[in-house]
Scaffold this active site. Structure first.
Site, PDB file in Angstrom:
ATOM      1  NE  ARG B  65       7.818  -4.402 -31.531  1.00 13.31           N
ATOM      2  CZ  ARG B  65       7.966  -5.565 -30.922  1.00 13.31           C
ATOM      3  NH1 ARG B  65       8.167  -6.640 -31.637  1.00 13.31           N
ATOM      4  NH2 ARG B  65       7.908  -5.668 -29.613  1.00 13.31           N
ATOM      5  CE  LYS B 171      16.674  -4.208 -13.820  1.00 15.40           C
ATOM      6  NZ  LYS B 171      16.733  -5.110 -12.736  1.00 15.40           N
ATOM      7  CG  ASP B 200      21.536  -0.473 -11.325  1.00 10.01           C
ATOM      8  OD1 ASP B 200      20.415  -0.377 -10.809  1.00 10.01           O
ATOM      9  OD2 ASP B 200      22.365  -1.323 -10.976  1.00 10.01           O
ATOM     10  CG  HIS B 201      15.566   1.635 -11.294  1.00 10.42           C
ATOM     11  ND1 HIS B 201      15.515   0.374 -11.826  1.00 10.42           N
ATOM     12  CD2 HIS B 201      14.943   1.557 -10.111  1.00 10.42           C
ATOM     13  CE1 HIS B 201      14.885  -0.421 -10.988  1.00 10.42           C
ATOM     14  NE2 HIS B 201      14.517   0.268  -9.943  1.00 10.42           N
ATOM     15  CE  LYS B 205      14.900   2.163  -5.998  1.00 15.68           C
ATOM     16  NZ  LYS B 205      13.523   2.597  -5.904  1.00 15.68           N
ATOM     17  CD  GLU B 239      10.252  -6.726  -3.934  1.00 16.78           C
ATOM     18  OE1 GLU B 239       9.067  -6.645  -3.560  1.00 16.78           O
ATOM     19  OE2 GLU B 239      10.905  -5.770  -4.376  1.00 16.78           O
ATOM     20  CG  ASP B 258      14.984  -9.089 -11.192  1.00 18.81           C
ATOM     21  OD1 ASP B 258      14.888  -8.287 -12.129  1.00 18.81           O
ATOM     22  OD2 ASP B 258      14.232  -9.070 -10.201  1.00 18.81           O
ATOM     23  CG  HIS B 263      19.215  -3.282  -8.641  1.00 18.31           C
ATOM     24  ND1 HIS B 263      19.500  -2.393  -9.655  1.00 18.31           N
ATOM     25  CD2 HIS B 263      17.971  -3.742  -8.896  1.00 18.31           C
ATOM     26  CE1 HIS B 263      18.470  -2.339 -10.474  1.00 18.31           C
ATOM     27  NE2 HIS B 263      17.542  -3.135 -10.047  1.00 18.31           N
ATOM     28  CE  LYS B 363      10.730 -10.764  -7.784  1.00 17.95           C
ATOM     29  NZ  LYS B 363      10.394  -9.333  -7.766  1.00 17.95           N
ATOM     30  CE  LYS B 368       8.917  -2.457  -1.176  1.00 17.92           C
ATOM     31  NZ  LYS B 368       9.197  -2.957  -2.509  1.00 17.92           N
TER      32      LYS B 368
END
Lengths: 354, 511
Positions: B65, B171, B200-201, B205, B239, B258, B263, B363, B368
């Site tokens: 945009r 996603k 779905d990244h 991996k 995380e 999320d 995932h 979170k 992590k």
């Protein structure tokens, strides 16, 4: 190779058993110091070098980026020496952070004499990590040392463009390839070119044109004829051409290969303006009227393509130059892979040598 | 993992090459000035260019945009690459990559944007003298996915007679089952499934791909990989950070949407799937869908027994006092969005019946870590005294994805001494110690796979819907249950409520 965090051991008039014991102790000490230190366990690399030039080799190895062998054993040949001196280091590129591990790489430099060369295997065998693949590299010649060490290794790293005599270079590579897997840096220099030629003819409507290739010209650094012949050898072996010996003409080499449909004109020309070793360019023409040129350029290979109607297109095939250090690093990485197309290409390249 | 090409009768030149040719392609990024494009996509494209891994001819078009010129976008892309690339860009490569970049400004519902886009695409084809493949990458807010798809269809940009057209969709793919189904209907009314690449990244991996290598390239584990030997499976994605600047997205999504819906269910599929006959897109995805179909969608009555949620309050994290979720900037003070979610699922098939699969994510947890822990059943009879030791524990196989990718196997071992006392020891393997190559960024792998047309690492329509079928009832129950929801202290292991999901004497692994 010096790193951020090193430990060092040195001894004169030592033995392989003492060196091996020192390596084990250093690893235990490092782990006790911080359990985040973990030894890399990927590849042994055994280098046979002239003592006088060992610094230059160390520099080359230092610049290979992340492609270090896990344990590097450098045998520095000092002709008159009759005792073994050794320096061993374990080094990490980073200080370990909480929750992360720091990779330790080991380097052993052993000063050996001429008299040790016939029994180098008994020095090296205790020093390599058992079960890891071992790659041999002897950039300063010493073929007798290489022959003695071959039973310990699975891979030989060489650079056919290092040898001043083209015939000897390719003969030696062929001989070694019968005994071990050979990673030839001259071959790796042609990888981007092979990828691009393969890509050019990959669209299904262009694949039939592979059978109509009528001429191949390779331009190369004046020292890199071997790389050029390997590229022609690759094309010939993949496309079932029957080549005959090239002959010298006008500073280059020319000849023919017999393909199923027609003969293929072959030409290999040195390109004096090229400063780095390897290939400078290639031109392919087909009997159907297509013309492809690839040359080194800024940001990648500059491609020119003319179709049967004579329409000319130019574009850049993106890619960064790997440089000599990058090529050596790639050679170390390739020691863990297997490319079945090198040996057939080498056989043909050898047949092309005038 | 780079695959060495095997012989092909079609192109004899590709044997032995690590990088297989990709047909010349124009990549169109919708949302090209957005955060994902700046941080991930453009840097990934540079790294592919640097390595010579882009198609022989490659063109990039940005659509967004923002009222930019081609030059503005080029400058913005250059800056993003310099800032976020994993390697220092080489100026000549960067310049060539961006030299012919085009930018099309406008809103995604404006047909003239697509008319201009078509002009740019045709221009590239004409200059190349051949039809380039087209790959449309939807890196926009999800609300625009159907809008863009419709416009592409209306303009007939979704199909070419003599080249491939593909669409990559970021996603989240819907926020409910109904939305996912609707989006699938809209996308598939224009594109065929084989043209659609749902990202779905996580699947890009190396760590996730390594799970398949670990299971299917080693004979050691298969004999015990079933309900007879495995007691439970625990998948954790914890995380230590809070939501940062993502309140706008996160407060409407929550932990379940999320991470678990996509995932973590994918990780579960990789643990539970049967070996595919070949490592090919549909065969791998068929096996994953079978796993998802074997998980019963919970009824509303089931939800309290199999799912737990919570929000973090303020607390100590990394030695610092940190705010609670409701105090985070951009979060509504009465928000009921969960920052922690845990599930207990069962894969009701011959291999896994009765084995609980625990999934948890949150979170602001203690640290992590992303891991899959497989706990084996205890030995049937113990000849040793447990006295004076930590005792014999069931073996655990831990596949760690983050922060250090590796595998750890706990074994019982004798404590040195005169008595036969046992304690667990760990056999550790770190991937980083055994490979020379650096793992490519997930987006580098996924972009080249999409341009090549290899959908193995992308989710299929039925897979997405099967994932939603499991999560949707939980979302509905949670959304219809008034708050406030349970809480856990920042920096802790999570809420006590999650313990209620555990059965058979299982316990959560320490985070």
């Amino acid at each position: 190779m010096p790193g951020v965090s090193d430990s060092r051991w040195a001894a004169q008039d030592t033995t392989p058993a003492e060196i091996e014991s020192a390596l084990r102790h250093m690893l235990v000490e490092r782990h006790a110091e911080n359990e985040s230190f973990s030894p890399a366990r990927v590849l042994n690399m055994v280098c046979v070098v002239d003592k006088a030039w060992s610094g230059e080799v160390a520099n080359r190895l230092r610049n290979v980026g992340r492609y270090h062998a896990s344990r590097t054993v450098v045998l520095a040949v000092d002709p008159k020496r009759d005792k073994l001196d050794a320096v061993a280091t374990t080094a990490s590129d980073v200080h370990p952070k909480a929750g992360e591990f720091a990779l330790l790489r080991e380097t052993v430099i052993v000063d050996v004499g001429e008299k040790h060369l016939q029994a180098l295997d008994t020095i090296v065998d205790p020093l390599v990590v058992t079960d890891l693949p071992t790659v041999l590299w002897s950039p300063h010649g010493h073929p007798e040392a290489l022959d003695v060490l071959l039973p310990l290794a699975q891979v030989v790293l060489l650079d056919s463009v290092d040898e001043p005599d083209l015939h000897e270079a390719l003969e030696r590579a062929e001989e070694l390839a019968r005994k071990a897997y050979v990673v030839d840096l001259a071959w790796l220099r042609s990888t981007p070119w092979r990828e691009r030629v393969a890509a050019t003819f990959d669209p299904s409507h262009l694949r039939p044109d592979l059978r109509t290739i009528s001429s191949v010209t390779i331009r190369h650094h004046p020292d890199s004829t071997a790389a050029a012949l390997l590229l022609i050898g690759w094309l010939a072996s993949r496309l079932d051409w029957q080549p005959s010996k090239l002959i010298a003409r006008n500073g280059g080499l020319v000849g023919k290969a017999h393909a199923r449909r027609q003969d293929v004109e072959l030409r290999v020309d040195p390109e004096p303006s090229q400063s780095v070793r390897g290939l400078a360019g290639l031109t392919l023409e087909t009997a159907s009227g297509r013309h492809l040129e690839l040359d080194r350029g800024a940001g990648g290979l500059r491609a020119k393509y003319r179709n049967r109607k004579g329409d000319l297109r130019e574009w850049t095939v993106l890619g960064a130059s790997r440089g000599e250090a990058g090529i050596l690093g790639e050679g170390i990485r390739q020691a863990l892979l297997r490319d079945p197309t090198y040996s057939p290409a080498l056989l043909v390249a050898n047949q092309l040598v005038p | 993992m780079t695959a060495v090409a095997t012989a092909t009768a079609d192109n004899p030149l590709i044997e032995g090459l690590e990088r297989l040719p990709i047909h010349p392609t124009t990549l169109v990024i919708f949302g090209a000035t957005g955060d994902l494009a700046r941080r991930k996509l453009l840097p990934a494209l540079y790294n592919l260019a640097h390595e010579g891994a882009l198609p022989e001819r490659f063109h990039l078009v940005g659509v967004s945009r923002a009222d930019h010129s081609h030059e503005d976008f080029r400058a913005e892309a250059e800056e993003a690459i310099k800032q976020f690339s994993r390697r220092e860009p080489e100026s000549a490569v960067l310049e060539k990559l961006l030299e012919e970049v085009r930018y099309v400004p406008g809103t995604f519902d404006d047909p003239s944007v697509f008319e201009t886009l078509e002009g740019a695409l045709d221009e590239f084809d004409k200059a190349a003298g051949l039809r380039l493949n087209r790959c449309f990458y939807l890196s926009t807010a999800p609300a625009f996915f159907p809008v863009i798809v419709k416009q592409l269809g209306d303009r007939a940009l979704h199909r070419l007679d003599d080249a491939e057209v593909r669409i990559v969709i970021e996603k989240p793919f819907g926020t409910t089952l109904a939305e996912a189904e609707q989006l699938n209907r809209e996308v598939l009314s224009v594109f065929d499934e084989h043209q659609v690449f749902r990202i779905d990244h996580y699947l890009g991996k190396e760590t996730v791909q390594n799970m398949m290598a670990f299971r299917f390239a080693n004979g050691l584990f298969e004999p015990v990989w079933n309900r007879n030997y495995i007691d439970s499976v625990q998948i954790t994605a914890a995380e230590d950070l809070g939501i940062g600047s993502r309140a706008g997205y996160y407060d409407s999504a929550g932990a379940l949407r999320d991470l678990i819906q996509n995932h973590m269910l994918q990780l579960l599929c990789h643990v539970a799937m049967e070996p595919p006959v070949h490592f090919e897109a549909d065969e791998v995805r068929n096996e994953k869908v079978k796993v998802l179909q074997a998980i019963h969608a919970p009824t509303p009555a089931d939800v309290p027994n199999i799912a737990a949620r919570a929000q973090y309050t303020d607390g100590e994290s990394g030695g610092e006092h940190v705010s609670g979720y409701l105090q985070e900037e951009g979060v509504a003070p009465d928000s009921n969005t969960e920052t922690y979610a845990a599930l207990r699922l069962e894969v009701d098939n011959w291999r896994w019946a009765g084995v609980p699969f625990y999934l948890r994510t949150g979170k602001r947890l203690a640290r992590k870590v992303t891991e899959v822990a497989i706990t084996l059943k205890p030995v049937p009879h113990l000849a040793f005294s447990q006295e004076g030791s930590l005792g014999v524990k069931p073996n655990q196989l831990i596949l760690t994805m983050q922060p250090n990718e590796g595998v750890s196997l706990s074994l019982g071992a004798k404590i040195p001494g005169t008595r036969m006392r046992i304690r667990p020891v760990y056999m550790e393997f770190l991937y980083g110690t055994s490979f020379l190559s650096q793992s490519p960024e997930a987006y580098e792998r996924l972009i080249t796979d999409a341009m090549r047309g290899d959908a193995t690492l992308f989710t299929r329509n039925d897979e997405v819907e099967a994932q939603w079928r499991i999560c949707d009832p939980i979302v509905q129950v949670w959304e219809s249950t008034p708050g406030p929801i349970p809480q856990y202290e920042a920096g802790s292991m999570g809420p006590a409520e999650a313990d209620q999901l555990l059965i058979n004497g299982n316990h959560w692994r320490a985070i």
